[in-house]
Enzyme design. Sequence first.
Site, PDB file in Angstrom:
ATOM      1  N   CYS A  88      -0.051 -21.880  25.152  1.00 20.86           N
ATOM      2  CA  CYS A  88       0.165 -22.418  26.491  1.00 20.86           C
ATOM      3  C   CYS A  88      -1.117 -22.224  27.283  1.00 20.86           C
ATOM      4  O   CYS A  88      -1.559 -21.077  27.486  1.00 20.86           O
ATOM      5  CB  CYS A  88       1.342 -21.697  27.159  1.00 20.86           C
ATOM      6  SG  CYS A  88       1.698 -22.369  28.786  1.00 20.86           S
ATOM      7  N   HIS A 228       6.678 -32.552  23.478  1.00 22.22           N
ATOM      8  CA  HIS A 228       6.068 -32.762  24.792  1.00 22.22           C
ATOM      9  C   HIS A 228       5.637 -34.234  24.880  1.00 22.22           C
ATOM     10  O   HIS A 228       5.073 -34.768  23.920  1.00 22.22           O
ATOM     11  CB  HIS A 228       4.821 -31.914  24.998  1.00 22.22           C
ATOM     12  CG  HIS A 228       5.077 -30.427  25.100  1.00 22.22           C
ATOM     13  ND1 HIS A 228       5.454 -29.653  24.032  1.00 22.22           N
ATOM     14  CD2 HIS A 228       4.987 -29.601  26.166  1.00 22.22           C
ATOM     15  CE1 HIS A 228       5.583 -28.391  24.435  1.00 22.22           C
ATOM     16  NE2 HIS A 228       5.309 -28.333  25.728  1.00 22.22           N
ATOM     17  N   ASP A 252       5.571 -30.366  33.793  1.00 18.11           N
ATOM     18  CA  ASP A 252       4.506 -29.382  34.003  1.00 18.11           C
ATOM     19  C   ASP A 252       3.824 -29.683  35.334  1.00 18.11           C
ATOM     20  O   ASP A 252       3.314 -30.784  35.533  1.00 18.11           O
ATOM     21  CB  ASP A 252       3.507 -29.467  32.842  1.00 18.11           C
ATOM     22  CG  ASP A 252       2.593 -28.263  32.775  1.00 18.11           C
ATOM     23  OD1 ASP A 252       2.381 -27.618  33.829  1.00 18.11           O
ATOM     24  OD2 ASP A 252       2.077 -27.975  31.681  1.00 18.11           O
ATOM     25  N   CYS A 256      -1.467 -29.187  32.220  1.00 23.31           N
ATOM     26  CA  CYS A 256      -1.061 -28.778  30.873  1.00 23.31           C
ATOM     27  C   CYS A 256      -2.285 -28.535  29.981  1.00 23.31           C
ATOM     28  O   CYS A 256      -2.943 -29.481  29.535  1.00 23.31           O
ATOM     29  CB  CYS A 256      -0.130 -29.809  30.223  1.00 23.31           C
ATOM     30  SG  CYS A 256       0.661 -29.174  28.727  1.00 23.31           S
ATOM     31  N   GLY A 257      -2.537 -27.285  29.699  1.00 19.17           N
ATOM     32  CA  GLY A 257      -3.732 -26.933  28.916  1.00 19.17           C
ATOM     33  C   GLY A 257      -3.682 -27.441  27.495  1.00 19.17           C
ATOM     34  O   GLY A 257      -4.663 -27.992  26.979  1.00 19.17           O
TER      35      GLY A 257
END
Length: 329
Positions: A88, A228, A252, A256-257
Amino acid sequence: MKHIPFLDSHTGGEPTRLITSLPFDLGTGSVADKLSKLKAHHDDLRRTVLLEPRGSDVLVGAYLVPSADPTCEFGVIFFNNVGYLGMCGHGTIGLIASLAYLGKVQPGVIRVETPVGVVEATLHASPFLSRAPFGDDKGPGVRSDYPNKVSVKNIPAYRYLTHIPIEIDGKTVHGDVAWGGNWFFLVHDHGMDVNMQNLEALTDFAWRVRERLTANGVTGANGAEVDHVELFASTPEADSKSFVLCPGKAYDRSPCGTGTSAKLACLYGDGKLQVGQIWRQQSVVGSIFEGSIQLDGDRIIPTITGEAWVMSEGTILMDERDPFGGGIR
Ligand code: PYC
């Protein structure tokens, strides 16, 4: 009654609830092994920490655990309202800023073992994109001078499938399947407005895309679920804006990394991003991550930079008599 301390931060609007000490032992195995034990024996704690009435669908949790890899200072396992995450990005930025707030890390490189590999975080000495919205004085006893800008060198990312058609309401849209620490379906030709006024429609659309992926048997490598969905649009404020729907149907709030990592892999694959070039990815709420890449064979190694803010700290009280204390399921 059990007492479990927590520290909440947000990264570009997306919250991370950090649990620095677990009330049980997960052994000495790798962080991936520890995750298996959590799933098999301690999933109740995830629900207790994140679900209503104590938490909400939007929260992402982070368990700080010992690393097995001797080159790492920490291990971390991220989780959400429906399960666990491989990696994450916003959560790692939140973790490192929170550890800085707690005085457990100093500016520099901090290696962190996750269930899907080792990431390398750099805690920068100075502030980054914006100032804290509430000014410098956040109240009695709260430090406001901790460093909060973090760059995360992620595990290698890659595009797995390109231009996959999906039919929604008789209209065909296309997306790429890419890995950035979680599996993403990245869609550009959706025709939706990516803004805060359109959240319900975006959520509904992205959820139906996800259902269609499952129905059509579209997966990541080794049959992994693509859980996702990212919808991209253009914006004058960054290189791209996105709406990212997470596995538990919450969107998110950050760019979102891991999703930005997947995006960078696709851009590189399309010849639209060069090594060292900065890509600015904006979230639907307006926060920005900066991303860049290095190469690792046919994969890229993304680095994502953002900032996180600690917001609250407290103690979770687990009262065995409370019928909803373990979360509303
Ligand atoms: O920043 O990688 C991320 C992330 C995944 C799910 C929510 N945020």
